[in-house]
Scaffold this active site. Structure first.
Site, PDB file in Angstrom:
ATOM      1  N   ASP A   1       0.853  -1.192   0.000  1.00  0.00           N
ATOM      2  CA  ASP A   1       0.000   0.000   0.000  1.00  0.00           C
ATOM      3  C   ASP A   1       0.895   1.250   0.000  1.00  0.00           C
ATOM      4  OD1 ASP A   1      -2.431   1.338   0.153  1.00  0.00           O
ATOM      5  OD2 ASP A   1      -2.500   1.288   2.353  1.00  0.00           O
TER       6      ASP A   1
ATOM      7  N   SER B   1     -13.147   4.283   4.149  1.00  0.00           N
ATOM      8  CA  SER B   1     -13.833   3.856   5.374  1.00  0.00           C
ATOM      9  C   SER B   1     -15.107   4.662   5.570  1.00  0.00           C
ATOM     10  CB  SER B   1     -12.916   4.033   6.594  1.00  0.00           C
ATOM     11  OG  SER B   1     -12.057   2.922   6.720  1.00  0.00           O
TER      12      SER B   1
HETATM   13  P1  13P Z   1      -9.285   4.714   5.231  1.00  0.00           P
HETATM   14  O1  13P Z   1      -8.423   5.552   6.095  1.00  0.00           O
HETATM   15  O2  13P Z   1     -10.501   5.450   4.780  1.00  0.00           O
HETATM   16  O3  13P Z   1      -9.630   3.398   5.854  1.00  0.00           O
HETATM   17  O4  13P Z   1      -8.447   4.397   3.880  1.00  0.00           O
HETATM   18  C1  13P Z   1      -7.441   3.410   3.867  1.00  0.00           C
HETATM   19  C2  13P Z   1      -6.592   3.450   2.644  1.00  0.00           C
HETATM   20  O5  13P Z   1      -6.890   4.090   1.660  1.00  0.00           O
HETATM   21  C3  13P Z   1      -5.349   2.671   2.664  1.00  0.00           C
HETATM   22  O6  13P Z   1      -4.578   2.876   1.526  1.00  0.00           O
HETATM   23  O1  G3H Z   2      -3.059   4.753   3.631  1.00  0.00           O
HETATM   24  C1  G3H Z   2      -3.191   4.663   4.829  1.00  0.00           C
HETATM   25  C2  G3H Z   2      -3.452   3.365   5.504  1.00  0.00           C
HETATM   26  O2  G3H Z   2      -4.521   3.515   6.408  1.00  0.00           O
HETATM   27  C3  G3H Z   2      -2.220   2.845   6.184  1.00  0.00           C
HETATM   28  O3  G3H Z   2      -1.931   3.610   7.306  1.00  0.00           O
HETATM   29  O4  G3H Z   2       0.451   4.229   7.011  1.00  0.00           O
HETATM   30  O5  G3H Z   2      -0.630   4.287   9.262  1.00  0.00           O
HETATM   31  O6  G3H Z   2      -0.127   2.109   8.153  1.00  0.00           O
HETATM   32  P1  G3H Z   2      -0.463   3.560   7.967  1.00  0.00           P
HETATM   33 ZN    ZN Z   3      -4.544   4.811   0.716  1.00  0.00          ZN
END
Ligand code: 13P
Ligand code: G3H
Ligand code: ZN
Length: 310
Positions: free
Chosen positions: A83, A215
């Protein structure tokens, strides 16, 4: 044990079937078990995504082995995805380190630079059977290594999308249409730019779009958190009906992390308030795992439409 899936076939089926795959962030064993058990029970394909923060916290090797362990317990298709990969090196290290999909997020860079870095990742990943997501446009809020002030946030420019997709060969594209990361997404009424999404999908027919920051931040979860000492006044997310609409469109991947964090934290707070004498971690992490699982099951079944698609 079956192999990790990449996103290619899953997105094609999701696009044609008018549903989206849930992409949930994994940071430890309990979160992983909750997501995978939910996916297994719903017969839904899953994207398990790992941020730079998660790799730092839980460590890459542990996360890969935990996901391998989870795959021994189910036959649903599972993608292990990076991610918000910050640069080529982090993407390479995940491709080399067993991931089946990576995101290169060069969205804060100028357009041509974003193309150049994304193309480099695509060439490396595709040669190894790994699919790639990129991002065009800036989400408001705080991302890993990508700090974008709400005022600077810019929605994806449709005029750039076709060129970007063709020049990079990327497999999917995250776009900015009004969502943002975290629990505080809207000051006023929630609003997403569906007209922009429609314009973009018509410019690249059949091409999978990704929605980050998706979310819902259900008020019941926020209330539960606050009831036991949390302080989240004004938290607001993307209404489920808007996500249903997105899932029916070209959006094939919907990212959810904050709702899982809220469910986990609300549950742990409740245990600590109701049983202050408790100090066995299993007595709060177990209920937290159950709460996350319930949240994920609801998303798969009632929001994303991917139950029964495994
Ligand atoms: P949220 O913070 O809305 O759960 O989004 C998560 C996300 O986009 C992780 O890449
Ligand atoms: O993109 C954001 C996701 O919620 C991941 O969050 O970078 O705190 O792990 P994080
Ligand atoms: Zn994201």
């Amino acid at each position: 044990m079956s192999k990790l899936a990449n996103t290619k076939d899953l997105f094609k089926k999701a696009y044609d079937g008018g549903y989206a795959i849930g992409a949930f962030n994994v940071n430890n064993m309990e979160i992983l078990q909750a997501i995978v058990d939910a996916g297994h029970e719903e017969r839904a394909p899953l994207i398990l995504q790992v941020s730079a923060g998660a790799r730092k916290y839980a460590r890459h090797e542990y996360l890969v082995k935990l996901v391998e362990a989870a795959m021994l317990t189910t036959d649903i298709p599972i993608v292990l995805h990076l991610d918000h990969g910050e640069d080529f090196e982090v993407c390479k290290s995940c491709v080399d380190g067993g991931f089946s999909s990576v995101m290169i997020d060069a969205s804060a860079k100028p357009f041509q630079e974003n193309i150049k870095i994304t193309k480099q990742v695509v060439e490396y990943a595709h040669a190894r059977g790994v699919t790639v997501e990129a991002e065009l446009g800036k989400l408001a809020g705080v991302e890993d290594a990508v700090n974008v002030k709400a005022e600077d946030a810019t929605y994806t420019d449709p005029a750039q999308v076709k060129e970007f997709v063709e020049a990079t060969g990327v497999d999917s594209l995250a776009i900015a249409i009004g969502t943002s990361h975290g629990a505080f997404k809207f000051k006023g009424d929630p609003k997403l730019d569906f007209a922009r999404l429609d314009t973009i999908s018509k410019l690249v027919p059949g091409f999978p779009i990704v929605l980050h920051g998706a979310s819902s931040v259900p008020q019941a979860l926020v209330d539960e958190c606050n009831k036991y000492g949390g302080k989240l006044p004004g938290a607001k997310g993307v209404p489920e009906e808007m996500l249903r609409q997105a899932a029916r469109s070209a959006v094939c991947k919907i990212n959810i992390d904050t709702d899982l964090r809220l469910a986990m934290t609300a549950t742990i707070r409740k245990v600590f308030v109701e049983k202050p004498e408790e100090f066995d971690p299993r007595k709060y992490l177990g209920p937290a795992r159950d709460a996350i699982k319930a949240v994920v099951k609801n998303k798969l079944k009632n929001v994303l439409g991917c139950s029964g698609k495994a």
